[in-house]
Design a protein around this motif. Sequence first.
Motif, PDB file in Angstrom:
ATOM      1  N   ASP A 198       0.783  -1.287  -0.002  1.00 47.75           N
ATOM      2  CA  ASP A 198       0.044   0.073   0.010  1.00 47.75           C
ATOM      3  C   ASP A 198       0.837   1.292   0.050  1.00 47.75           C
ATOM      4  OD1 ASP A 198       0.903   0.585   2.470  1.00 47.75           O
ATOM      5  OD2 ASP A 198      -0.963   0.038   3.454  1.00 47.75           O
ATOM      6  N   GLU A 199       0.288   2.339   0.144  1.00 49.09           N
ATOM      7  CA  GLU A 199       0.827   3.786  -0.019  1.00 49.09           C
ATOM      8  C   GLU A 199       1.829   3.931   1.024  1.00 49.09           C
ATOM      9  OE1 GLU A 199      -2.891   6.279   1.826  1.00 49.09           O
ATOM     10  OE2 GLU A 199      -2.254   6.307  -0.432  1.00 49.09           O
ATOM     11  N   GLY A 240      -8.270  -1.581  -2.069  1.00 49.71           N
ATOM     12  CA  GLY A 240      -9.183  -0.452  -2.612  1.00 49.71           C
ATOM     13  C   GLY A 240      -8.859   1.122  -2.361  1.00 49.71           C
ATOM     14  N   ASN A 241      -9.738   1.852  -2.749  1.00 49.37           N
ATOM     15  CA  ASN A 241      -9.281   3.490  -2.532  1.00 49.37           C
ATOM     16  C   ASN A 241      -9.319   3.555  -1.001  1.00 49.37           C
ATOM     17  OD1 ASN A 241      -8.916   4.016  -5.228  1.00 49.37           O
ATOM     18  ND2 ASN A 241     -10.905   4.280  -5.783  1.00 49.37           N
ATOM     19  N   ASP A 242     -10.159   2.952  -0.439  1.00 45.88           N
ATOM     20  CA  ASP A 242     -10.570   3.206   0.888  1.00 45.88           C
ATOM     21  C   ASP A 242      -9.366   2.377   1.976  1.00 45.88           C
ATOM     22  OD1 ASP A 242     -11.409   0.646   0.735  1.00 45.88           O
ATOM     23  OD2 ASP A 242     -13.511   1.029   1.905  1.00 45.88           O
ATOM     24  N   ARG A 243      -8.590   1.931   1.099  1.00 48.17           N
ATOM     25  CA  ARG A 243      -7.528   0.959   1.899  1.00 48.17           C
ATOM     26  C   ARG A 243      -8.033  -0.299   2.469  1.00 48.17           C
ATOM     27  NH1 ARG A 243      -4.017   4.184   6.123  1.00 48.17           N
ATOM     28  NH2 ARG A 243      -2.517   2.609   5.805  1.00 48.17           N
ATOM     29  N   THR A 244      -9.118  -1.026   1.892  1.00 46.64           N
ATOM     30  CA  THR A 244      -9.595  -2.150   2.217  1.00 46.64           C
ATOM     31  C   THR A 244      -8.887  -3.255   1.620  1.00 46.64           C
ATOM     32  OG1 THR A 244     -11.873  -1.290   2.877  1.00 46.64           O
ATOM     33  CG2 THR A 244     -11.688  -3.557   2.451  1.00 46.64           C
ATOM     34  N   ASP A 280     -12.902  -1.661  -9.792  1.00 44.68           N
ATOM     35  CA  ASP A 280     -12.990  -0.586 -10.874  1.00 44.68           C
ATOM     36  C   ASP A 280     -13.049   0.915 -10.169  1.00 44.68           C
ATOM     37  OD1 ASP A 280     -15.434   0.054  -9.944  1.00 44.68           O
ATOM     38  OD2 ASP A 280     -16.632  -0.954 -11.619  1.00 44.68           O
ATOM     39  N   LYS A 281     -13.062   1.715 -10.677  1.00 47.09           N
ATOM     40  CA  LYS A 281     -13.223   3.156 -10.061  1.00 47.09           C
ATOM     41  C   LYS A 281     -14.367   3.410  -9.250  1.00 47.09           C
ATOM     42  CE  LYS A 281     -14.956   5.339 -14.197  1.00 47.09           C
ATOM     43  NZ  LYS A 281     -14.978   6.608 -15.146  1.00 47.09           N
ATOM     44  N   ASP A 282     -15.381   2.729  -9.454  1.00 45.63           N
ATOM     45  CA  ASP A 282     -16.444   2.899  -8.559  1.00 45.63           C
ATOM     46  C   ASP A 282     -16.363   2.179  -7.273  1.00 45.63           C
ATOM     47  OD1 ASP A 282     -17.664   4.886 -10.210  1.00 45.63           O
ATOM     48  OD2 ASP A 282     -18.452   3.001 -11.522  1.00 45.63           O
ATOM     49  N   GLY A 283     -15.431   1.148  -7.187  1.00 41.93           N
ATOM     50  CA  GLY A 283     -15.366   0.241  -6.009  1.00 41.93           C
ATOM     51  C   GLY A 283     -15.850  -0.958  -6.148  1.00 41.93           C
TER      52      GLY A 283
END
Length: 286
Positions: A198-199, A240-244, A280-283
Amino acid sequence: MKKALKKANIYSVLLITTSIFIFQTKYCKKKEEKLKIIKRNSPPKIIRVEFPERINSNERIEFKVTVDEREGEKVSARFDWGDGQKTKWTKFASPEEKIISYHSYKASGIYNIKIEVKDKSGNISQIKFKIDVDPQREEGKIKWSFKTGGFIYSTPAISEDRIYIGSDDGKLYAVDKKGNLIWSFDAGEKIRSSPSVDENGTIYFGALNGKFYALDKSGKVKWEITTTPNVWICSSPAIGNDRTIYFGADDGKFYAVDTDGRIRWNFPTGGYVWPSPAIDKDGTIY
């Protein structure tokens, strides 16, 4: 009287002036003068420079220059290659012809090129641009190799200056970009899950003992969870974008885990989950 001058040149003009004085209407004086009129044309313009998309050092590169010269005069070019080397002016040629020059760079790097063009009237214009010269590579040559204690099915992950790879010897390895071992972590069972980073530099992966791990950059365990004891986790995690963190296991379940190692939910699929998920970008998770 108006006269259009079509070509750039020096012209001699005979000018006759007549002076009539108000109080001496019968007196008339003629004066002849020669003037030099110089018509300046517009400078030639470079409209295109052609060269290979990829440039390697120690390789002879062809540069083709297309020039727009509205008055139709012949043109010449001069090249500054940006590495301390310059050319002389080329022979004058028709503007319909492409001006061609060759050069090779001895070292990789970014170079500032300047190309000047001039016409026979002495009008000059120029263009500047940068090129990136890559070092010459020998295709397929091994830079280095690193040997583990088992087969490798795991795809490596790269983060900053480190490469992470799992092995059937049960260890996750951190290697630098010269092939030197930084550290290894023993998971106790074969690792066929490809790691994800991750980041913040946390490394996530699963093993064939049903355990899923999170390690920090130094190789220390931040947390571990057990899905079902001794089931295989071959699925590589997706973040995911929320780091899940999402991954599947051979117990037939698909898992969503937060960054603290808590299972948010799991979804029973009814069969082994070997594929790695995509988001995808929508999660939406596939």
